[in-house]
Design a protein around this motif. Sequence first.
Motif, mmCIF file in Angstrom:
data_model
loop_
_atom_site.group_PDB
_atom_site.id
_atom_site.type_symbol
_atom_site.label_atom_id
_atom_site.label_comp_id
_atom_site.label_asym_id
_atom_site.label_seq_id
_atom_site.Cartn_x
_atom_site.Cartn_y
_atom_site.Cartn_z
ATOM 1 N N HIS A 74 6.084 6.663 6.258
ATOM 2 C CA HIS A 74 5.713 8.058 5.968
ATOM 3 C C HIS A 74 4.305 8.195 5.402
ATOM 4 O O HIS A 74 3.669 7.213 5.020
ATOM 5 N N GLY A 75 3.852 9.452 5.330
ATOM 6 C CA GLY A 75 2.537 9.756 4.782
ATOM 7 C C GLY A 75 2.608 10.154 3.313
ATOM 8 O O GLY A 75 3.599 9.862 2.628
ATOM 9 N N SER A 76 1.560 10.844 2.852
ATOM 10 C CA SER A 76 1.385 11.097 1.412
ATOM 11 C C SER A 76 2.099 12.353 0.925
ATOM 12 O O SER A 76 2.006 12.680 -0.260
ATOM 13 N N ALA A 77 2.805 13.059 1.821
ATOM 14 C CA ALA A 77 3.579 14.271 1.478
ATOM 15 C C ALA A 77 2.960 15.041 0.307
ATOM 16 O O ALA A 77 3.595 15.164 -0.752
ATOM 17 N N GLU A 125 3.567 -1.233 4.046
ATOM 18 C CA GLU A 125 3.504 0.167 3.627
ATOM 19 C C GLU A 125 4.635 0.946 4.292
ATOM 20 O O GLU A 125 5.105 0.578 5.368
ATOM 21 N N PRO A 133 0.928 5.506 0.728
ATOM 22 C CA PRO A 133 0.295 6.311 1.782
ATOM 23 C C PRO A 133 -1.017 6.940 1.317
ATOM 24 O O PRO A 133 -1.210 7.187 0.125
ATOM 25 N N ILE A 134 -1.900 7.176 2.280
ATOM 26 C CA ILE A 134 -3.215 7.773 1.994
ATOM 27 C C ILE A 134 -3.435 8.968 2.913
ATOM 28 O O ILE A 134 -3.241 8.867 4.136
ATOM 29 N N THR A 135 -3.837 10.086 2.326
ATOM 30 C CA THR A 135 -4.084 11.309 3.098
ATOM 31 C C THR A 135 -5.292 11.136 4.003
ATOM 32 O O THR A 135 -6.305 10.562 3.583
ATOM 33 N N THR A 136 -5.191 11.636 5.231
ATOM 34 C CA THR A 136 -6.363 11.679 6.109
ATOM 35 C C THR A 136 -6.895 13.107 6.100
ATOM 36 O O THR A 136 -6.224 13.998 6.629
ATOM 37 N N LYS A 184 0.817 -1.216 0.000
ATOM 38 C CA LYS A 184 0.000 0.000 0.000
ATOM 39 C C LYS A 184 0.853 1.270 0.000
ATOM 40 O O LYS A 184 1.824 1.360 0.759
ATOM 41 N N ASN A 243 11.400 10.002 -2.150
ATOM 42 C CA ASN A 243 12.239 8.807 -2.078
ATOM 43 C C ASN A 243 11.355 7.547 -2.062
ATOM 44 O O ASN A 243 10.554 7.375 -1.144
ATOM 45 N N ASN A 268 -6.220 4.491 7.105
ATOM 46 C CA ASN A 268 -5.149 3.661 7.645
ATOM 47 C C ASN A 268 -5.566 3.004 8.961
ATOM 48 O O ASN A 268 -5.352 1.818 9.174
ATOM 49 N N LYS A 307 2.725 17.903 -0.753
ATOM 50 C CA LYS A 307 3.436 18.986 -1.456
ATOM 51 C C LYS A 307 4.370 18.449 -2.544
ATOM 52 O O LYS A 307 4.772 19.194 -3.429
ATOM 53 N N TYR A 365 16.570 13.784 -2.936
ATOM 54 C CA TYR A 365 17.077 14.949 -2.193
ATOM 55 C C TYR A 365 17.344 14.666 -0.712
ATOM 56 O O TYR A 365 18.294 15.192 -0.122
HETATM 57 P P1 NAD Z 1 4.443 12.876 5.617
HETATM 58 O O1 NAD Z 1 5.196 11.668 6.033
HETATM 59 O O2 NAD Z 1 3.552 12.733 4.452
HETATM 60 O O3 NAD Z 1 5.479 14.037 5.256
HETATM 61 C C1 NAD Z 1 6.258 14.727 6.198
HETATM 62 C C2 NAD Z 1 7.516 15.210 5.490
HETATM 63 O O4 NAD Z 1 8.434 14.125 5.416
HETATM 64 C C3 NAD Z 1 7.294 15.630 4.036
HETATM 65 O O5 NAD Z 1 6.942 16.961 3.923
HETATM 66 C C4 NAD Z 1 8.639 15.364 3.450
HETATM 67 O O6 NAD Z 1 9.500 16.429 3.741
HETATM 68 C C5 NAD Z 1 9.107 14.128 4.189
HETATM 69 N N1 NAD Z 1 8.840 12.884 3.468
HETATM 70 C C6 NAD Z 1 7.823 12.004 3.696
HETATM 71 N N2 NAD Z 1 7.926 10.977 2.866
HETATM 72 C C7 NAD Z 1 9.012 11.193 2.097
HETATM 73 C C8 NAD Z 1 9.623 10.464 1.047
HETATM 74 N N3 NAD Z 1 9.161 9.273 0.617
HETATM 75 N N4 NAD Z 1 10.714 10.990 0.456
HETATM 76 C C9 NAD Z 1 11.216 12.151 0.870
HETATM 77 N N5 NAD Z 1 10.696 12.891 1.858
HETATM 78 C C10 NAD Z 1 9.590 12.398 2.477
HETATM 79 O O7 NAD Z 1 3.652 13.389 6.907
HETATM 80 P P2 NAD Z 1 2.451 14.441 7.030
HETATM 81 O O8 NAD Z 1 2.749 15.635 6.196
HETATM 82 O O9 NAD Z 1 2.253 14.583 8.484
HETATM 83 O O10 NAD Z 1 1.187 13.691 6.453
HETATM 84 C C11 NAD Z 1 0.632 13.904 5.158
HETATM 85 C C12 NAD Z 1 -0.620 13.067 5.045
HETATM 86 O O11 NAD Z 1 -0.282 11.671 5.071
HETATM 87 C C13 NAD Z 1 -1.622 13.290 6.185
HETATM 88 O O12 NAD Z 1 -2.912 13.336 5.654
HETATM 89 C C14 NAD Z 1 -1.443 12.066 7.054
HETATM 90 O O13 NAD Z 1 -2.619 11.734 7.753
HETATM 91 C C15 NAD Z 1 -1.120 11.017 6.023
HETATM 92 N N6 NAD Z 1 -0.391 9.854 6.551
HETATM 93 C C16 NAD Z 1 -0.676 8.647 6.001
HETATM 94 C C17 NAD Z 1 0.010 7.521 6.423
HETATM 95 C C18 NAD Z 1 -0.312 6.209 5.789
HETATM 96 O O14 NAD Z 1 -0.957 6.174 4.736
HETATM 97 N N7 NAD Z 1 0.079 5.097 6.371
HETATM 98 C C19 NAD Z 1 1.023 7.629 7.385
HETATM 99 C C20 NAD Z 1 1.327 8.889 7.917
HETATM 100 C C21 NAD Z 1 0.611 10.006 7.491
#
Ligand code: NAD
Length: 359
Positions: A280-283, A277, A70-73, A68, A293, A83, A285, A333
């Motif tokens: 990390h989340g769905s980042a 999975e 990541p999925i935005t909440t 899986k 990565n 999740n 931006k 990066y």
């Molecule tokens: P995030 O992990 O998406 O990102 C935080 C920061 O970490 C990013 O801005 C980026 O700088 C860095 N980052 C994350 N993944 C990266 C990657 N693969 N490569 C490089 N840099 C990376 O956390 P968030 O911003 O708190 O959450 C964004 C969304 O994701 C929210 O809606 C949250 O609920 C969701 N989320 C989903 C899961 C899941 O699907 N299991 C887990 C965590 C968060």
Amino acid sequence: METHNITLIPGDGIGPELTEATRRVLEATGIKFRWEIVHAGTDVMAEYGTPLPPLVLASIKRNKVALKGPITTPVGSGFRSVNVALRKELELFCCLRPCKSYAGTPTPYNNVDLVIVRENMEDLYAGIEYEKGSEKVSKLISFLKEQGTTVRPDSGISIKPLSEFGCRRIVRFAFEYARAHKRRKVTAVHKANIMKFSDGLFLAVARDTAKDYPDIEFEDRIVDNMSMQLVKKPQQFDVLVCPNLYGDILSDLCAGLVGGLGVAPGANLGDDIALFEPTHGSAPKYKGLNKANPMAMMLSAVLMLRHINESAAADRMEKAIESIIGEGKYVTYDLKPDGEQGNAVGTSQVADAIISRMI
Ligand code: NAD
């Protein structure tokens, strides 16, 4: 050669790019997969009226293994996190988060190789919450008053249940995991000095369970001390078993120790279902920018290969990832030192480099 049926959930944000890169690398191992691609998250809400359509759950239950993205909440949408819902619906009681330092990652810590076993269903994540000013919270506050406890009337309340069943199940999992993976020590993390009836129960169960595993060293740590010791000398730890909240926080702390979320894989495990999975989340931006990565998702796929008994392919894939990190050329990066950001490559180029390293 066996073909493995796997449910593939691309997710949203950076999820689809990472999933595609990971699928390409998995297929380059030579292992045969039949992917059942299903979608969850806000993007499917208009079509199905829910971010977690029943067909997604049915697919995972049928195939028993899922990969899986990541999925935005969405904040304040009224829907609970997909999740959290997946873990609940499929009884994925264990969240496994290996944290291993690969040479070449930008971190001052070397030789870290620990595994966090996090309870996934209870604790403050059980969703038992009472909103400030609601009728339920005032009833609860009256009840607490009858019990001799004063709580301010303008409080919001979240409840932390830990059951003996849940504690025993996760602690036993941690010891079994340690034994199966030739790990030497299990550390139980808690705050039993303050939460005597929840964390105290967890600790008592951990001590009791440890008696069945004389071949594995057992110790416990209070979570604040644990955080300090992890930052000072993470190499002293091996398998950590934690209630849900501490496991969540320490997973990110340990991901930071070994180079960040870009290299932190994960698995959610139940008795017979496994969902892999990244941590990390769905980042959002970085969505569609070919920038994130894919290695955390790829290392999650390595865990999946081991789970489906394709260890040789898992080893080859992990070695190729390790070699690309060590070389430091074809990395995104987040794995480039400050000042070399201009030389970072994108998600798909990382996949190309890993594939060419495996041939
Ligand atoms: P995030 O992990 O998406 O990102 C935080 C920061 O970490 C990013 O801005 C980026 O700088 C860095 N980052 C994350 N993944 C990266 C990657 N693969 N490569 C490089 N840099 C990376 O956390 P968030 O911003 O708190 O959450 C964004 C969304 O994701 C929210 O809606 C949250 O609920 C969701 N989320 C989903 C899961 C899941 O699907 N299991 C887990 C965590 C968060």
